[in-house]
Write a protein that holds these residues in place. Structure first.
Motif, PDB file in Angstrom:
ATOM      1  N   PHE A  43       0.834  -1.198   0.000  1.00  0.00           N
ATOM      2  CA  PHE A  43       0.000   0.000   0.000  1.00  0.00           C
ATOM      3  C   PHE A  43       0.874   1.255   0.000  1.00  0.00           C
ATOM      4  CE2 PHE A  43      -2.754   3.193   2.078  1.00  0.00           C
ATOM      5  CZ  PHE A  43      -3.857   3.122   1.248  1.00  0.00           C
ATOM      6  N   CYS A  44       1.876   1.261   0.868  1.00  0.00           N
ATOM      7  CA  CYS A  44       2.770   2.421   0.955  1.00  0.00           C
ATOM      8  C   CYS A  44       3.675   2.528  -0.267  1.00  0.00           C
ATOM      9  CB  CYS A  44       3.606   2.341   2.231  1.00  0.00           C
ATOM     10  SG  CYS A  44       2.629   2.577   3.734  1.00  0.00           S
ATOM     11  N   SER A  45       4.029   1.389  -0.892  1.00  0.00           N
ATOM     12  CA  SER A  45       4.783   1.426  -2.145  1.00  0.00           C
ATOM     13  C   SER A  45       3.977   2.135  -3.227  1.00  0.00           C
ATOM     14  CB  SER A  45       5.122   0.008  -2.612  1.00  0.00           C
ATOM     15  OG  SER A  45       6.036  -0.607  -1.757  1.00  0.00           O
ATOM     16  N   GLY A  46       2.684   1.845  -3.258  1.00  0.00           N
ATOM     17  CA  GLY A  46       1.809   2.520  -4.217  1.00  0.00           C
ATOM     18  C   GLY A  46       1.734   4.011  -3.962  1.00  0.00           C
ATOM     19  N   ILE A  47       1.615   4.396  -2.683  1.00  0.00           N
ATOM     20  CA  ILE A  47       1.567   5.822  -2.339  1.00  0.00           C
ATOM     21  C   ILE A  47       2.882   6.505  -2.724  1.00  0.00           C
ATOM     22  CG2 ILE A  47       1.490   7.451  -0.409  1.00  0.00           C
ATOM     23  CD1 ILE A  47      -0.454   5.552   0.982  1.00  0.00           C
ATOM     24  N   ALA A  48       4.006   5.848  -2.397  1.00  0.00           N
ATOM     25  CA  ALA A  48       5.319   6.409  -2.726  1.00  0.00           C
ATOM     26  C   ALA A  48       5.479   6.578  -4.238  1.00  0.00           C
ATOM     27  CB  ALA A  48       6.425   5.516  -2.176  1.00  0.00           C
ATOM     28  N   THR A  49       4.981   5.610  -5.006  1.00  0.00           N
ATOM     29  CA  THR A  49       5.050   5.689  -6.468  1.00  0.00           C
ATOM     30  C   THR A  49       4.225   6.860  -6.994  1.00  0.00           C
ATOM     31  OG1 THR A  49       5.408   3.303  -6.668  1.00  0.00           O
ATOM     32  CG2 THR A  49       4.571   4.440  -8.610  1.00  0.00           C
ATOM     33  N   LEU A  50       3.041   7.050  -6.439  1.00  0.00           N
ATOM     34  CA  LEU A  50       2.190   8.178  -6.856  1.00  0.00           C
ATOM     35  C   LEU A  50       2.847   9.510  -6.503  1.00  0.00           C
ATOM     36  CD1 LEU A  50      -1.294   6.743  -5.810  1.00  0.00           C
ATOM     37  CD2 LEU A  50      -0.481   7.156  -8.138  1.00  0.00           C
ATOM     38  N   LEU A  51       3.503   9.566  -5.350  1.00  0.00           N
ATOM     39  CA  LEU A  51       4.199  10.795  -4.969  1.00  0.00           C
ATOM     40  C   LEU A  51       5.291  11.149  -5.977  1.00  0.00           C
ATOM     41  CD1 LEU A  51       4.627  10.449  -1.079  1.00  0.00           C
ATOM     42  CD2 LEU A  51       3.319  12.195  -2.299  1.00  0.00           C
ATOM     43  N   GLN A  52       6.038  10.138  -6.453  1.00  0.00           N
ATOM     44  CA  GLN A  52       7.138  10.412  -7.371  1.00  0.00           C
ATOM     45  C   GLN A  52       6.662  10.645  -8.803  1.00  0.00           C
ATOM     46  OE1 GLN A  52       9.875  11.285  -6.538  1.00  0.00           O
ATOM     47  NE2 GLN A  52      10.851  10.091  -4.942  1.00  0.00           N
ATOM     48  N   THR A  53       5.639   9.933  -9.243  1.00  0.00           N
ATOM     49  CA  THR A  53       5.209  10.035 -10.641  1.00  0.00           C
ATOM     50  C   THR A  53       4.253  11.204 -10.875  1.00  0.00           C
ATOM     51  OG1 THR A  53       3.473   8.409 -10.160  1.00  0.00           O
ATOM     52  CG2 THR A  53       5.514   7.588 -11.139  1.00  0.00           C
ATOM     53  N   VAL A  54       3.216  11.309 -10.053  1.00  0.00           N
ATOM     54  CA  VAL A  54       2.233  12.395 -10.196  1.00  0.00           C
ATOM     55  C   VAL A  54       2.744  13.646  -9.504  1.00  0.00           C
ATOM     56  CG1 VAL A  54      -0.131  13.117  -9.755  1.00  0.00           C
ATOM     57  CG2 VAL A  54       0.355  10.726 -10.341  1.00  0.00           C
ATOM     58  N   GLY A  55       3.124  13.477  -8.237  1.00  0.00           N
ATOM     59  CA  GLY A  55       3.672  14.581  -7.470  1.00  0.00           C
ATOM     60  C   GLY A  55       2.629  15.617  -7.082  1.00  0.00           C
ATOM     61  N   PHE A  56       2.973  16.458  -6.138  1.00  0.00           N
ATOM     62  CA  PHE A  56       2.155  17.612  -5.785  1.00  0.00           C
ATOM     63  C   PHE A  56       3.054  18.652  -5.135  1.00  0.00           C
ATOM     64  CE2 PHE A  56       2.367  15.430  -1.757  1.00  0.00           C
ATOM     65  CZ  PHE A  56       2.292  16.434  -0.794  1.00  0.00           C
ATOM     66  N   TRP A  57       2.755  19.900  -5.378  1.00  0.00           N
ATOM     67  CA  TRP A  57       3.503  21.028  -4.836  1.00  0.00           C
ATOM     68  C   TRP A  57       5.009  20.806  -5.042  1.00  0.00           C
ATOM     69  CZ3 TRP A  57       5.138  22.389   0.677  1.00  0.00           C
ATOM     70  CH2 TRP A  57       5.432  23.757   0.771  1.00  0.00           C
ATOM     71  N   LYS A  58       5.782  20.712  -3.975  1.00  0.00           N
ATOM     72  CA  LYS A  58       7.238  20.547  -4.086  1.00  0.00           C
ATOM     73  C   LYS A  58       7.674  19.125  -3.774  1.00  0.00           C
ATOM     74  CE  LYS A  58       8.279  25.382  -3.077  1.00  0.00           C
ATOM     75  NZ  LYS A  58       9.075  26.333  -2.248  1.00  0.00           N
ATOM     76  N   PHE A  59       6.801  18.170  -4.058  1.00  0.00           N
ATOM     77  CA  PHE A  59       7.102  16.765  -3.817  1.00  0.00           C
ATOM     78  C   PHE A  59       6.976  15.993  -5.120  1.00  0.00           C
ATOM     79  CE2 PHE A  59       5.853  18.416   0.257  1.00  0.00           C
ATOM     80  CZ  PHE A  59       6.664  17.769   1.171  1.00  0.00           C
ATOM     81  N   GLY A  60       7.978  15.161  -5.423  1.00  0.00           N
ATOM     82  CA  GLY A  60       7.919  14.277  -6.573  1.00  0.00           C
ATOM     83  C   GLY A  60       8.808  14.715  -7.712  1.00  0.00           C
ATOM     84  N   VAL A  61       9.623  13.768  -8.225  1.00  0.00           N
ATOM     85  CA  VAL A  61      10.521  14.059  -9.339  1.00  0.00           C
ATOM     86  C   VAL A  61       9.791  14.017 -10.672  1.00  0.00           C
ATOM     87  CG1 VAL A  61      11.255  11.684  -9.756  1.00  0.00           C
ATOM     88  CG2 VAL A  61      12.855  13.533 -10.210  1.00  0.00           C
ATOM     89  N   ARG A  62       8.589  13.430 -10.686  1.00  0.00           N
ATOM     90  CA  ARG A  62       7.709  13.368 -11.859  1.00  0.00           C
ATOM     91  C   ARG A  62       8.381  12.668 -13.046  1.00  0.00           C
ATOM     92  NH1 ARG A  62       6.526  17.737  -8.799  1.00  0.00           N
ATOM     93  NH2 ARG A  62       4.336  18.261  -8.463  1.00  0.00           N
ATOM     94  N   LEU A  63       8.901  11.478 -12.766  1.00  0.00           N
ATOM     95  CA  LEU A  63       9.488  10.604 -13.770  1.00  0.00           C
ATOM     96  C   LEU A  63       8.858   9.213 -13.622  1.00  0.00           C
ATOM     97  CD1 LEU A  63      13.298  11.515 -13.600  1.00  0.00           C
ATOM     98  CD2 LEU A  63      11.709  12.071 -15.444  1.00  0.00           C
ATOM     99  N   PRO A  64       9.007   8.334 -14.630  1.00  0.00           N
ATOM    100  CA  PRO A  64       8.419   6.980 -14.524  1.00  0.00           C
ATOM    101  C   PRO A  64       9.211   6.097 -13.567  1.00  0.00           C
ATOM    102  CG  PRO A  64       9.641   7.196 -16.572  1.00  0.00           C
ATOM    103  CD  PRO A  64       9.608   8.562 -15.955  1.00  0.00           C
ATOM    104  N   ILE A  65       9.039   6.350 -12.281  1.00  0.00           N
ATOM    105  CA  ILE A  65       9.791   5.647 -11.246  1.00  0.00           C
ATOM    106  C   ILE A  65       8.818   4.913 -10.329  1.00  0.00           C
ATOM    107  CG2 ILE A  65      11.251   5.940  -9.217  1.00  0.00           C
ATOM    108  CD1 ILE A  65      12.507   8.349 -10.569  1.00  0.00           C
ATOM    109  N   LEU A  66       8.957   3.599 -10.261  1.00  0.00           N
ATOM    110  CA  LEU A  66       8.152   2.813  -9.321  1.00  0.00           C
ATOM    111  C   LEU A  66       8.958   2.624  -8.041  1.00  0.00           C
ATOM    112  CD1 LEU A  66       5.800  -0.079 -10.136  1.00  0.00           C
ATOM    113  CD2 LEU A  66       7.280  -0.270  -8.154  1.00  0.00           C
ATOM    114  N   GLN A  67       8.348   2.951  -6.914  1.00  0.00           N
ATOM    115  CA  GLN A  67       9.047   2.915  -5.638  1.00  0.00           C
ATOM    116  C   GLN A  67       8.828   1.584  -4.918  1.00  0.00           C
ATOM    117  OE1 GLN A  67      11.106   5.673  -5.995  1.00  0.00           O
ATOM    118  NE2 GLN A  67      10.634   6.371  -3.941  1.00  0.00           N
ATOM    119  N   GLY A  68       9.877   1.081  -4.317  1.00  0.00           N
ATOM    120  CA  GLY A  68       9.791  -0.143  -3.523  1.00  0.00           C
ATOM    121  C   GLY A  68      10.673  -0.031  -2.298  1.00  0.00           C
TER     122      GLY A  68
END
Length: 453
Positions: A66-91
């Motif tokens: 569940f948290c891997s999915g949240i972390a992936t959304l943070l990096q891919t979609v991002g919001f404000w000053k969070f997320g590199v916005r690249l195709p990165i799946l987090q684990g």
């Protein structure tokens, strides 16, 4: 390859392109399938070491997914000053396993102390991100080329273990395992050569399914875990009790996060080069912030620190689909599978040899992408570049080829010496800065970057 790779009249970069829903669902499933085994490995290891019950183990796996999915959304979609916005799946970062077990087995701290340490280290990462992210200029092509090459090379032993049937297989390397892996590789090649553009995008998934069908036909694999898994579980914060905060456990996890910041920074820059969307200081800082926030959330849900999954980097190269929204869909799927353990168990029942064939293909193209970057480096007019590449590869492959070599060094240095990628980052950056110097951004650019933070 895919339409994501073909020239377009629009100004939308392939990384930011939103594909048709059916295509994104299929490709997102492919990303999740190749990373699922790695995603559940850490919670399984930790649960076994801490002697958790079966029910607690199921919860730990679900919260981690569940948290891997949240972390992936943070990096891919991002919001404000969070997320590199690249195709990165987090684990989950494997470098956190040792410290987590050490903290969790301490009777004075326990698993509540693990959660508190992960939260504290995540907050530390968010605070330090603006300072660490400004080191982006230390990563020219000779450095990123070394890092990407090492990413691929260090993963080969894992792929070979899968090909042989798994590390603990009594008949490791049996001809049947090798045959399954070979069929997967052949299927991937045939799909890439003769398949339609859409099918080529799913070449790895097709190869794995063909290999799995053959493996089950030969009597490999079992759906026993599917029968034992519950239909539904709902991850929620503080399942193992309220976190406790102690100085030593937090300091231990902070060291892990420092290592991950170095590794993540190298990965962000390298992946940006692979998808042809250069990463600047601002994106690195936002990506590190997202790692810190994801780890803080993970500590609340009894999960662990996160980092980019290298398997998915290979998949991006192999399929040519660079859209971050595809990986975002994979993050949503991971959150969904976390709620239905039985569905996750079906994915986990993929025969290891079939996964191995896909691994060889993906990790091979990652190494090839690094070599491609290194081929563009000037060696004729700058002889130092040969030394940088040679020394970096020699040092970075020690954990892979001779893991016992560094064991006599001080305990505090072990987290830095455990990962080939971290060694590649440190050695190549230091050598390049020493031999070639560092290009300092002009004052206007520097002022603009600082203002944007």
């Amino acid at each position: 390859m895919s339409s994501a790779n073909t020239p377009a009249t629009s100004t939308v970069h392939p990384v930011d392109r939103i594909l048709p829903v059916r295509q994104m669902l299929t490709l997102g499933l492919q990303h999740m399938a190749v990373s699922y085994i790695g995603a559940i490995a850490v919670p399984l290891i930790v649960a076994s070491a801490l002697k958790m019950s079966h029910a607690d183990t199921v919860v730990l796996i679900s919260t981690t997914l569940f948290c891997s999915g949240i972390a992936t959304l943070l990096q891919t979609v991002g919001f404000w000053k969070f997320g590199v916005r690249l195709p990165i799946l987090q684990g989950v970062a494997f470098s956190s396993v040792g410290p987590v077990i050490a903290i969790g087995t301490n009777p004075e701290v326990g698993f509540a102390g693990v959660c508190g340490a992960v939260i504290g280290a995540g907050i530390f990462t968010m605070l330090m991100a603006p300072f660490v992210g400004r080191l982006r200029r230390f990563f020219p092509p000779v450095v990123t080329g070394c890092i990407v090459t090492v990413i691929g090379l260090q993963l080969f032993p894992i792929a070979y273990e899968w090909v042989g049937g798994g590390r603990h297989a009594s008949d490791f390397g049996a001809p049947a395992y090798l045959a399954v892996a070979a069929v997967v590789l052949l299927s991937i090649l045939l799909v890439n050569r003769y398949g339609s553009p859409m099918l080529r995008n799913m070449a790895v998934l097709v190869g794995m399914l063909v290999g799995a069908a053959l493996a089950y036909g030969l009597g490999m694999g079992s759906f026993h875990s599917v029968q034992e898994s519950p239909w539904l579980t709902v991850p929620y914060p503080f399942y193992f009790g309220l976190p406790t905060f102690s100085l030593i456990p937090i300091a231990t996890m902070v060291v892990v996060m420092i290592v991950q910041m170095v590794e993540s920074m190298g990965l962000f820059v390298a992946i940006g080069d692979i998808v042809e969307k250069p990463v600047e200081d601002k994106q690195v800082i936002n990506g590190l912030r997202a790692n810190g926030l994801a780890s803080t959330i993970a500590g609340m849900f009894a999960a662990f620190p996160f980092i980019a999954f290298m398997e998915n980097v290979g998949l991006v190269i192999l399929t040519g689909v660079r859209s971050r929204w595809v990986v975002a869909v994979s993050g949503l799927l991971m959150c969904s599978v976390a709620l239905v353990p039985k569905a996750g168990a079906i994915i986990a029942s993929m025969p290891t040899a079939a996964l191995g064939g896909a691994g060889v293909a993906m990790f091979g193209v990652v190494a090839a992408a690094g070599i491609q970057t290194l081929a563009k480096v000037d060696y004729e007019r700058n002889r130092y570049n040969v030394l940088i590449v040679g020394f970096t590869l020699a040092a970075a492959l020690v954990p892979v080829l001779a893991p016992a070599l560094f064991k006599q060094l001080p305990e505090w240095s072990q987290p830095f010496l455990h990962s080939s990628v971290v060694i590649a980052c440190l050695v190549s950056v230091l050598l390049n800065a020493t031999l070639n110097g560092v290009s300092v951004p002009d004052a206007a650019a520097s002022k603009s970057a600082t203002h944007s933070l």
